[in-house]
Motif scaffolding. Structure first.
Motif, short mmCIF file in Angstrom:
data_model
loop_
_atom_site.label_atom_id
_atom_site.label_comp_id
_atom_site.label_asym_id
_atom_site.label_seq_id
_atom_site.Cartn_x
_atom_site.Cartn_y
_atom_site.Cartn_z
N ASP A 181 0.79 -1.07 -0.01
CA ASP A 181 0.24 0.02 0.21
C ASP A 181 1.33 1.49 0.07
O ASP A 181 0.37 1.84 -0.60
CB ASP A 181 -1.26 0.22 1.37
CG ASP A 181 -2.09 -1.35 1.28
OD1 ASP A 181 -2.25 -1.49 -0.40
OD2 ASP A 181 -2.70 -1.66 2.12
N GLN A 182 1.92 0.41 0.44
CA GLN A 182 3.25 2.66 0.72
C GLN A 182 3.55 2.80 -0.67
O GLN A 182 3.81 4.11 -1.82
CB GLN A 182 4.05 2.47 1.70
CG GLN A 182 5.26 3.42 1.58
CD GLN A 182 3.86 4.68 2.68
OE1 GLN A 182 3.62 4.40 3.55
NE2 GLN A 182 4.02 5.22 2.00
N SER A 183 3.91 1.38 -1.48
CA SER A 183 4.33 1.73 -2.73
C SER A 183 3.27 2.25 -3.75
O SER A 183 3.63 3.31 -4.73
CB SER A 183 4.30 -0.12 -3.32
OG SER A 183 5.11 0.01 -4.68
N ASN A 184 1.51 1.75 -3.68
CA ASN A 184 0.55 2.96 -4.64
C ASN A 184 0.71 3.67 -4.10
O ASN A 184 0.50 4.63 -5.18
CB ASN A 184 -0.61 0.93 -4.25
CG ASN A 184 -0.70 0.22 -4.74
OD1 ASN A 184 0.63 0.49 -5.84
ND2 ASN A 184 -1.29 -0.76 -4.20
N ASP A 313 -5.58 5.42 -1.20
CA ASP A 313 -4.62 4.72 -0.59
C ASP A 313 -4.06 5.57 0.52
O ASP A 313 -3.89 4.88 2.06
CB ASP A 313 -3.27 5.53 -2.28
CG ASP A 313 -3.52 4.53 -2.78
OD1 ASP A 313 -4.24 3.82 -2.53
OD2 ASP A 313 -2.83 4.49 -3.57
N THR A 314 -4.25 6.51 0.83
CA THR A 314 -3.88 6.86 2.41
C THR A 314 -3.89 6.65 3.61
O THR A 314 -3.56 5.99 4.37
CB THR A 314 -3.54 9.26 2.29
OG1 THR A 314 -3.47 9.35 1.47
CG2 THR A 314 -3.58 8.77 3.72
N PRO A 315 -5.72 6.85 4.03
CA PRO A 315 -6.15 5.61 4.81
C PRO A 315 -5.66 4.56 5.23
O PRO A 315 -5.72 3.73 5.76
CB PRO A 315 -8.10 6.14 5.07
CG PRO A 315 -8.11 7.30 3.90
CD PRO A 315 -6.87 7.27 2.83
N ARG A 316 -5.84 4.19 3.48
CA ARG A 316 -5.74 2.42 3.61
C ARG A 316 -3.77 2.28 4.96
O ARG A 316 -4.03 1.07 5.21
CB ARG A 316 -5.03 2.03 2.64
CG ARG A 316 -4.92 0.19 2.36
CD ARG A 316 -5.25 -0.13 1.05
NE ARG A 316 -5.98 0.50 0.28
CZ ARG A 316 -6.60 0.25 -0.86
NH1 ARG A 316 -5.85 0.00 -2.22
NH2 ARG A 316 -8.33 -0.04 -1.05
N VAL A 317 -2.77 3.29 4.01
CA VAL A 317 -1.84 3.10 4.38
C VAL A 317 -1.58 2.92 5.88
O VAL A 317 -1.39 2.68 6.88
CB VAL A 317 -0.77 3.87 4.12
CG1 VAL A 317 0.53 4.22 4.64
CG2 VAL A 317 -0.61 4.20 2.90
#
Length: 634
Positions: A181-184, A313-317
């Motif tokens: 997720d950080q890569s995305n 992506d941000t909340p997921r990370v």
């Protein structure tokens, strides 16, 4: 009349002459007095050498009285200056702690006596068998408990290891999801940064295109204005031509007007060409603006799409990071519990055998006790009797210690010092001793704090006797001696029984006869000078003398009587020989070689070269000044 005046003049002149003569006689310097020389008579007398020393008055007899036990003072029965008799109570300390010690010693004696009685009269063998059975039972319980503890520790450690492995697996999985997720998120942030950069570039191009369009439109407007101006001039020149040519077709005005009209047409055509070019540029600028506006719209659309991806992506990370942090905390907790359980297991593995060994030791001791009771009864009784004897001695010792809470005077004397007050604590000072002066039982003076050394190089003693911190010091204040420090040169010449004279600083003018009692064999280095202690006995007392007073002694170390002697000041030493100047009866002087014997403090013995009755020259004082002689003559 003339004759009378003449007589008067004669009298006046004679008077003046007389006054002048008297004045001249008074002012004339008086003759120098005859020179007088200082001499000394050669005669028989005493040659004496005196050693000087500074010391302290100390009592001949002094006793220290101290408690042999430590404790708190509850009673002090004497004060400094009191006269006490041998056996008189001086002070008491709190007897409570020593009374407790006595009771404990008596209780221990009673207990050990009871044990001895039980051994002699009781059934000790049966008791030893019961003790052995109990020890063996305790050993079995200890072995079982130790084995169970080791097994439970192993199971707990194994379970901790499984929990730790599972939590570590979960941590690795969540770390992998976080990395993906950080890569995305990083990719989306890079796209957004790129699209934002493109938007900014296109917006800059649009602004430039709009500026170019505005500039070209301005130029078109200016050119159109110039064309209108040139058309107006053309119309004006055409009207002039019509007028001038109608009046004089061949005239110069008509020709000039035709030329002006031709020039105006050229300018109008030129303006139209320029306007056409300006219109082409404006059309081209408008197309460029429309194109760039389309690109900016596309950039804005891509940027909105990037923002939408980032919002996902941000909340997921953040969620992934929270899960990883929770996993790390759980793994750390598992590791801490595993370490704690492993330490407990190690401790049980070490402590278990120790407990088993201790239980086995108890069994061994119980078995030995049974063996002792069955086979060594007589030896056991003898050992317990020895313990009882030791307890009895301890009771006697405790009783002696209790009796030492009362301090009594060891002899008659006057209290010189008391070092303590009621409520203060004292230490056990049974070993307090007093260093004695040479040849006497008098105490040595305390050398600490010595003052400035006198001319002889011997520092004065200070304070009273040099004693340790005794609780009470008893002194014989009626009998005093002088203990003084003397230099090594005088120590070599000082011997017992030599006469001396003692003076005391506190009693000016008092000089007491004394005699040397002894000189110490060992020296003490003080201020880089080796000194020795000497004791002097006073041959005459004075009721005003007190111990500790500073005294000065003059000891006659050498004394020759009825020998030919002269003052030391008359002797000269030249080239290894000794001379004096002999003054004859007629005042003549001659240098005479002499031989000397004992040199004293002020006179020297003459063995050859002079006779009794001779006079020898002494050092002369400086002659008076001339003004002094004139004044003396006047």
């Amino acid at each position: 009349m003339n004759r009378g005046r003449l007589g008067t003049v004669v009298v006046v002149v004679a008077s003046v002459a007389l006054v002048l003569l008297v004045t001249a006689d008074l002012l004339r310097p008086s003759p120098a007095p005859p020179t007088r020389v200082a001499t000394a008579l050669v005669r028989k007398g005493t040659v004496r050498v005196v050693a000087r020393a500074a010391g302290t008055l100390v009592p001949v007899n002094q006793q220290n009285a101290s408690f042999r036990q430590a404790g708190q003072l509850v009673e002090v029965d004497v004060r400094v200056g009191d006269h006490v008799q041998a056996g008189q109570v001086l002070a008491r300390i709190d007897p409570g702690p020593l009374q407790d010690a006595l009771r404990q010693a008596q209780a221990r004696l009673q207990q050990d006596q009871s044990t001895l009685d039980n051994t002699v009269n009781g059934n000790a063998v049966q008791t030893a068998r019961h003790n052995l059975d109990a020890a063996q039972t305790q050993l079995q319980h200890t072995v079982a408990e130790t084995t169970l503890a080791v097994q439970e520790d192993a199971a707990t450690v194994l379970q901790d290891q499984r929990f730790l492995a599972n939590d570590q697996t979960t941590l690795r999985r969540d770390q992998a999801v976080l990395a993906r997720d950080q890569s995305n998120l990083n990719r989306d942030q890079a796209h957004m940064a790129s699209d934002l950069n493109a938007l900014q570039q296109d917006q800059a191009r649009l602004a430039s295109a709009n500026a170019q369009l505005a500039g070209d439109q301005g130029q078109l407007a200016r050119d159109q204005g110039q064309q209108q101006k040139d058309q107006g001039q053309l119309q004006h020149d055409q009207q002039a031509q019509q007028h001038d040519c109608a009046v004089a077709p061949s005239g110069p005005a008509c020709a000039a007007d035709r030329q002006h009209v031709s020039q105006d047409n050229a300018r109008v055509n030129q303006d139209q060409n320029q306007i056409n070019q300006d219109q082409d540029r404006v059309s081209q600028d408008q197309r460029e603006v429309a194109l760039v506006q389309g690109q900016v719209s596309q950039d804005n659309a891509r940027l909105q799409a990037d923002q939408a991806s980032l919002s996902v992506d941000t909340p997921r990370v953040v969620q992934d990071q929270t899960l990883v942090a929770q996993d790390v905390q759980k793994v750390q907790q598992d590791q801490g519990k595993l370490l704690s359980d492993q330490e407990k297991a190690s401790a049980d593995q070490v402590g278990g055998p120790k407990e088993v060994a201790a239980a086995q030791a108890q069994v061994t001791a119980a078995r030995d006790a049974l063996t002792q009771q069955t086979t060594n009864r007589a030896t056991t009784i003898a050992g317990e009797q020895a313990v009882v004897a030791g307890d009895d001695a301890a009771v006697n010792n405790a009783g002696q210690n209790l009796s030492e809470t009362v301090l009594t005077a060891p002899s008659d004397g006057t209290v010189a010092s008391v070092n303590g007050a009621v409520g203060e604590s004292v230490t056990a000072n049974g070993g307090v001793t007093t260093p004695q002066a040479p040849g006497s039982v008098a105490p040595q003076p305390n050398p600490s704090g010595a003052g400035t050394a006198p001319a002889g190089g011997i520092p004065p003693a200070s304070g009273g006797p040099a004693t340790a911190s005794a609780f009470v010091v008893l002194s014989d204040v009626q009998s005093l001696q002088v203990v003084a420090m003397i230099g090594e040169h005088d120590a070599a010449r000082m011997e017992p029984s030599q006469s001396a004279t003692v003076s005391v600083d506190a009693l000016p003018g008092v000089r007491l006869p004394a005699a040397v009692l002894a000189v110490g064999p060992n020296g003490t280095v003080l201020q880089n000078v080796t000194n020795y202690l000497a004791t002097l006995v006073l041959q005459q007392g004075d009721h005003r003398l007190k111990a500790g007073m500073t005294a000065s002694a003059q000891v006659v170390v050498t004394e020759l009587h009825d020998v030919l002697q002269i003052p030391n000041a008359a002797i000269e030493h030249l080239g290894g020989a000794t001379y004096v100047t002999v003054v004859g009866s007629d005042g003549t002087e001659r240098r005479t070689a002499i031989q000397t014997g004992q040199a004293g403090d002020t006179t020297t013995e003459i063995t050859a070269g002079l006779r009794a009755g001779d006079r020898v020259l002494l050092p002369q004082p400086p002659p008076p000044a001339q003004g002094d002689l004139a004044y003396a003559g006047a």
